[in-house]
Design an enzyme around this catalytic site. Structure first.
Site, PDB file in Angstrom:
ATOM      1  N   CYS A  53       0.823  -1.211   0.000  1.00 43.06           N
ATOM      2  CA  CYS A  53       0.000   0.000   0.000  1.00 43.06           C
ATOM      3  C   CYS A  53       0.854   1.256   0.000  1.00 43.06           C
ATOM      4  O   CYS A  53       0.502   2.268  -0.617  1.00 43.06           O
ATOM      5  CB  CYS A  53      -0.939  -0.003   1.201  1.00 43.06           C
ATOM      6  SG  CYS A  53      -0.094   0.212   2.789  1.00 43.06           S
ATOM      7  N   HIS A 109      -2.399   1.422   7.028  1.00 40.18           N
ATOM      8  CA  HIS A 109      -2.650   1.337   5.589  1.00 40.18           C
ATOM      9  C   HIS A 109      -2.368   2.683   4.929  1.00 40.18           C
ATOM     10  O   HIS A 109      -2.803   3.730   5.415  1.00 40.18           O
ATOM     11  CB  HIS A 109      -4.107   0.925   5.359  1.00 40.18           C
ATOM     12  CG  HIS A 109      -4.449   0.613   3.937  1.00 40.18           C
ATOM     13  ND1 HIS A 109      -3.751  -0.304   3.182  1.00 40.18           N
ATOM     14  CD2 HIS A 109      -5.432   1.089   3.126  1.00 40.18           C
ATOM     15  CE1 HIS A 109      -4.298  -0.376   1.970  1.00 40.18           C
ATOM     16  NE2 HIS A 109      -5.307   0.460   1.911  1.00 40.18           N
ATOM     17  N   ASN A 153      -8.004   4.340  -2.781  1.00 45.51           N
ATOM     18  CA  ASN A 153      -7.458   3.131  -2.180  1.00 45.51           C
ATOM     19  C   ASN A 153      -6.771   2.295  -3.258  1.00 45.51           C
ATOM     20  O   ASN A 153      -6.797   2.644  -4.445  1.00 45.51           O
ATOM     21  CB  ASN A 153      -8.580   2.342  -1.494  1.00 45.51           C
ATOM     22  CG  ASN A 153      -8.065   1.399  -0.425  1.00 45.51           C
ATOM     23  OD1 ASN A 153      -6.860   1.212  -0.253  1.00 45.51           O
ATOM     24  ND2 ASN A 153      -8.979   0.782   0.299  1.00 45.51           N
TER      25      ASN A 153
END
EC number: 3.4.22.-
Length: 371
Positions: free
Chosen positions: A158, A297, A318
């Protein structure tokens, strides 16, 4: 429209429409009371979910996961039926994962065993901006500064995706050219302070890009969702362009006002707590929690705005593919009153600095010759 061309904007809109159509075809699974009334009905729902998401489980695994699927289905249906939050959940591809598997596979990939690199560009360049002078809404997607939603897969990368969103954005703003950049280069080559699929930090990645002369294109160095040998020199033979930055700056910690100052000028990398069930199964609307501030994240804020009900939000890109959330995005409540912002969104924000207004030719970057 400034430096960003109309052609860029049209191309971005076409790509978005195609992505939305694909998402609707693969993930629209209605769930009603009758689907949860019996074991038989739940099994039928589970089979439909597997078919929609192209999930194949062998017999023993299917039975092992069915209990988790039931629990998740009841959680989602109960949340939506209550209707006491401005966001909805749905049975996405994580439908038969428990929290431990989800955390191990898709979050928890911000590396905490090494400190983040300090900013190579001192200060906060947007500090003098008056919040009252900022536009009421910003969407860098509409300005052609955001590439399509990507999918990190089962790799704790991520941090690389968050970094790339911000670098792609500032490069588009400075040059008028939206170039999709390589997360895989960061995973394979940025190994001094980051650790590929085992996690990393965006600040460290920004400094890698600066110190190594730039980042190559995704087309030349495509994503594999696994760490491999650094092949940037070979990939460079297929890519005459590399995107350069001058370094990065941190947004003052825990300040949503300062985050707004930065986002009004460019996409910004942020860290959030994303391991909760509500975040995991988010579908649409302004997300108001539950979530804490255990940052696990990396994502990117690409805008902000106000919903029809008057609730302010951050637009967050995302890296779980376009079938998650609002075509790969989540709107997170802005100015919630929570320290550090909801889900910790304002705790560790940073962005790349770029003053050089052209992508640099690979041949000009002598630092890469030794790679």
């Amino acid at each position: 429209m400034g430096l960003l061309s109309k052609k860029l904007l049209v191309a971005s809109m076409v790509a978005a429409v195609l992505a939305v159509a694909a998402v609707e075809l693969c993930s629209a699974i209605p769930m009603e009371d009758k689907d949860l009334e019996s074991e038989e009905a739940l099994w039928d729902l589970y089979e439909r979910w597997q078919s929609a998401h192209r999930v194949r489980r062998h017999h023993a695994e299917k039975h092992r996961r069915f209990g988790t699927f039931k629990s998740n289905a009841h959680f989602i249906h109960s949340h939506n039926k209550r209707g006491d939050h401005p966001y909805r959940l749905h049975l996405n591809r994580f439908g038969d994962m428990d929290q431990a598997e989800f955390r191990a596979t898709f979050v928890g990939d911000l590396r905490r065993d090494t400190p983040a690199k300090p900013p190579s560009v001192p200060g906060f360049m947007y500090a003098a901006l008056n919040v009252s002078d900022l536009p009421p809404s910003v969407d860098w997607r509409q300005k052609g500064a955001v590439t399509g939603v990507k999918d990190q897969g089962k790799c704790g990368s991520c941090w690389a995706f968050s970094t790339v969103v911000s670098v792609e954005g500032i490069n588009a703003i400075r040059t008028g050219s939206l170039v999709s950049l390589s997360e895989q280069e960061l995973i394979d080559c940025d190994t001094a302070d980051n650790d590929g699929c085992q996690g990393g930090l965006m600040d460290n990645a920004f400094e890698y890009i600066k110190n190594n002369g730039g980042l190559i294109t995704e087309a030349a160095y495509p994503y594999r969702a696994a760490r491999g040998t650094c092949n940037v020199a070979r990939a460079a033979q297929n890519s005459p362009v590399v995107v350069h930055i001058d370094g990065h700056q941190d947004v003052p910690a825990n300040s949503e006002e300062d985050l707004a100052r930065a986002v009004a000028n460019q996409p910004v990398s942020v860290a959030v707590e994303a391991s909760g069930k509500a975040f995991m199964f988010y579908s649409e609307g302004v997300f108001t929690g539950d979530c804490g501030t255990e940052l696990d994240h990396g994502v990117a804020v690409v805008g902000y705005g106000v919903a029809e009900d008057g609730k302010a939000y951050w637009t967050v890109k995302n890296s779980w593919g376009p079938s998650w959330g609002e075509q790969g995005y989540i709107r997170v409540e802005k100015d919630s009153g929570a320290s550090g912002g909801l889900c910790g969104i304002a705790m560790e924000a940073s962005y790349p600095v770029k003053t050089y207004n052209k992508p640099m030719p690979r041949r000009a970057l002598g630092a890469w010759e030794s790679q």
